[in-house]
Design a protein around this motif. Sequence first.
Motif, short mmCIF file in Angstrom:
data_model
loop_
_atom_site.label_atom_id
_atom_site.label_comp_id
_atom_site.label_asym_id
_atom_site.label_seq_id
_atom_site.Cartn_x
_atom_site.Cartn_y
_atom_site.Cartn_z
N THR A 461 1.71 16.25 5.96
CA THR A 461 1.37 14.88 6.32
C THR A 461 0.29 14.32 5.40
OG1 THR A 461 -0.21 15.69 7.96
CG2 THR A 461 2.02 15.12 8.73
N ARG A 462 -0.60 15.19 4.88
CA ARG A 462 -1.65 14.65 4.00
C ARG A 462 -1.09 14.20 2.67
NH1 ARG A 462 -7.82 16.22 2.30
NH2 ARG A 462 -7.88 14.70 0.60
N THR A 463 -0.34 15.06 2.00
CA THR A 463 0.25 14.67 0.72
C THR A 463 1.74 14.45 0.91
OG1 THR A 463 0.66 16.96 0.03
CG2 THR A 463 -1.44 15.96 -0.60
N ARG A 464 2.20 13.35 0.39
CA ARG A 464 3.61 13.00 0.47
C ARG A 464 4.15 12.83 -0.94
NH1 ARG A 464 6.09 12.88 5.50
NH2 ARG A 464 7.36 11.15 4.77
N LEU A 465 5.33 13.35 -1.20
CA LEU A 465 5.98 13.21 -2.49
C LEU A 465 7.03 12.09 -2.43
CD1 LEU A 465 6.58 16.93 -3.55
CD2 LEU A 465 4.69 15.42 -4.21
N GLY A 466 7.27 11.48 -3.55
CA GLY A 466 8.29 10.45 -3.62
C GLY A 466 8.93 10.40 -4.99
N LEU A 467 10.19 10.02 -5.02
CA LEU A 467 10.93 9.79 -6.26
C LEU A 467 11.24 8.32 -6.39
CD1 LEU A 467 13.48 12.76 -6.24
CD2 LEU A 467 11.72 12.38 -7.98
N GLY A 468 11.04 7.79 -7.58
CA GLY A 468 11.35 6.38 -7.82
C GLY A 468 12.06 6.21 -9.14
N VAL A 469 12.99 5.27 -9.17
CA VAL A 469 13.78 5.03 -10.39
C VAL A 469 13.63 3.57 -10.80
CG1 VAL A 469 15.88 4.55 -9.06
CG2 VAL A 469 16.08 5.23 -11.46
N SER A 470 13.73 3.31 -12.09
CA SER A 470 13.68 1.94 -12.62
C SER A 470 14.52 1.89 -13.90
CB SER A 470 12.24 1.53 -12.92
OG SER A 470 12.18 0.25 -13.51
N THR A 471 15.40 0.92 -13.97
CA THR A 471 16.26 0.72 -15.15
C THR A 471 16.04 -0.69 -15.69
OG1 THR A 471 17.92 2.25 -14.26
CG2 THR A 471 18.63 0.76 -16.00
#
Length: 807
Positions: A461-471
């Motif tokens: 809960t303290r650290t959260r990972l995320g993936l993001g894409v941009s084209t």
Amino acid sequence: MQRDRDASPGPAPAKAQRKTTARPARAGRSAARKKVVRPDGLPKVDGHAAYADDLTFPGMLHAAVATSTEPHARLLGVDTDAARAMPGVHAVLTAEDVPGINSIGCSSDDQPLLATEKVRWLGDRLAIVAAETPRQAREGAAAVRGSYDPLPGVFDVEQALLPGAPVLHEDHPTKNLAAKGCVYKGDIDRGFADADVIVEGTYEFGMQEHAYLETQGCVAVPEADGGITVYASMQCPFYVQEAVATLLGIPLSMVRAVQTVTGGAFGGKEDYPSEPAACAAILAVHTGRPVKLILNREEDIRWSSKREAQRVRHRIGAKQDGTLCAIEVDLYLDAGAYLGLASVVADRGNASVVGPYRVPHVRVDTHTVYTCNAFSGAFRGFGHPQVAVATEAQMDELAHKLGMSPIALRDKNLLRAGDVAPTGETLPAPVEACDTLHAAVDLMNYDVARKKVDAHNAKNTRTRLGLGVSTIAYGCCLHAGGQFLEGAGALLQLHKDGSVSIAIGNTEMGQGATAVMQSLVAQELGCALERVRVKTVDTDLVPDSGPTVASRTTTMSGNAVLDACQKLKAELLPFVAETFGVRADAVSFADDGVRAGRKRMDYTALAEAAYVAKRHLLAAGWYAPPRKDWDTSTGQGQPYSAYAYATMIALCEVDTYTGRTRVKRVAAAHDVGATIYPDGAVGQVEGGIVQGLGYAIMERLNQQQGVIKNPNFTDYIIPSALDAPVIDVALIESRGVGEGQAAGPYGAKGLGEPSLIPIAGAVGNAIRDAIGARVFTMPFMPERVMDVLDQTHRRGDPLALLPSVNR
């Protein structure tokens, strides 16, 4: 002062795809550097060309600038008596002392070099001072006093457009609406009527400081014939030449602009260097002595142009299967007090805001607005990074609402060959948008990374990972509105000792232009790389080659260099054939010489023989791309010469206790056409990513009522090597462009700006993926992330149970 050096030349063009992983490098130590003054007064340092701050001339004075203390006021007078009486002061000049036309505006005549009747921001110049030392000059400038009748200021773009708002330029026909742009395609009402899902969002973007290595600086030297030479840290010498000629009231032929070493510019040394150059030149003419003007870092941050603040109101509609139906955007750009390059920046944002997507119905209205804020100008990406963040955020929000993967939604809607772009242009093959998306997915090993992110977030809960894409789709070179500048020259000489020199009109500013031109000459002439010297850019050597912007140097100057090489070879070919006693088509230029069968002559012998035979060993090259048609009333036509596509995927970690975001890894795939200087290309991508993530998560220019509160690198935070993520790069080579388009040598496309544009959007989407909510204001500072988290909790959504939206 921290400085960099030109990169070493690279090898021949790379293979179709190149991958590399970059990690922060250890800081190196620079050895002591010895200054060597050449007879002409232009020094070298350890054999390298000089920095403006290194230049010393006999009798040289130093300059400083006195600026307004009011953001908006009638200027009743300027008192210079106290300044003139200061020790060491030789000149204190105001608007009435300008010998030519008192106008410094880059794209409009709305900006005086020295204020006359009104001041419109805190950087308006009241007077310029020349003295024996920099300290005396600054003390003299501090003694200048302005008399004002204060007026209400305006600091918000939409408030500036309201009826009754304070007007900065009373004679402007549309008041504070400095310029207007649009893109209209299809029927926007029908498009949204056809949509099953509609997403709306408003995105805010602050200004960004360029943070180049050396500050703005120049030396102006009066010549015996009444002309003047300006040595400056700049990326557009021909802008400086024209500005100085205008303000001095002399012909262009009497103004010479010579670039000194420019350790990074990023657009900040496009239009602004004309201003200090003009100040120094006027003082030099008035005193008859060389004048140096070097801004300190605080002055530079307060007065120089910035990446423009933007507000993007964005609405997107799609069918339930994810097919895009319509996009409408109201885009507001803060020009600051003067137009400068803001409307030109707006042209790119206007043409790029819909992104690389197939959308049948489009309405974009772009407003460039006068305010009393710091003024805007060019910055790497040129209006595109902000609109890309907004559109890519909307794509992810749409994917979330549709229950689709953001990868699948993009793949479904990305432009392909034969599609009609939002600006009405039918795109010929190749169109590599999908190629970059798929390459980035492969680089990131996306499915595996997705599982790891979900597993981490299920336990933490303290650290959260995320993936993001941009084209993105980047329009190469200048917009159609600026194509009157779109051409470049080169001057090539084979010297009688076999050495080769090449002069171009676009500048080296750390992007590798020198290495690219050196490599092109060596490759085209078949000579050793070591024979080729790229000369310092000098307006006396080549014709006006336009600005060094828009990732156009390889295309424009590169093609001009090839043209010069071909002309020189055409001159040498019959001479070599006659010397060897063979037909011309039997002669080849390779392996550091010329050959025909078993006969061979190296370049040293060839040059000597050709010189004795009095062959013409000088060739002038020129290149201009095909003209583009563009309808400003509808925003339809061909806005750019060609397009470079790129996709970035970012893996980010968000600390939910502090709101701090750390970018851990980036996969970047770029359509480059052809790679002439592979190491430089990879370096461009790595540098663009780091600079872009700085804009995304930490670089907040704190401006209040026109006052910049953090004009230093203590309070304005920029990324360090420790902030650099692991970076994987794929360079995709198609080696060609479609019919009617234009590319660089061997099919090369621009890379300097596409390497920055997608990263902020990818980071913003990764943060959204990590915390389950959108941060709409950039940079995505910890306090802004915490505000969103607090709002999420107040809605009763426990963070540990937040869904991972980017499935």
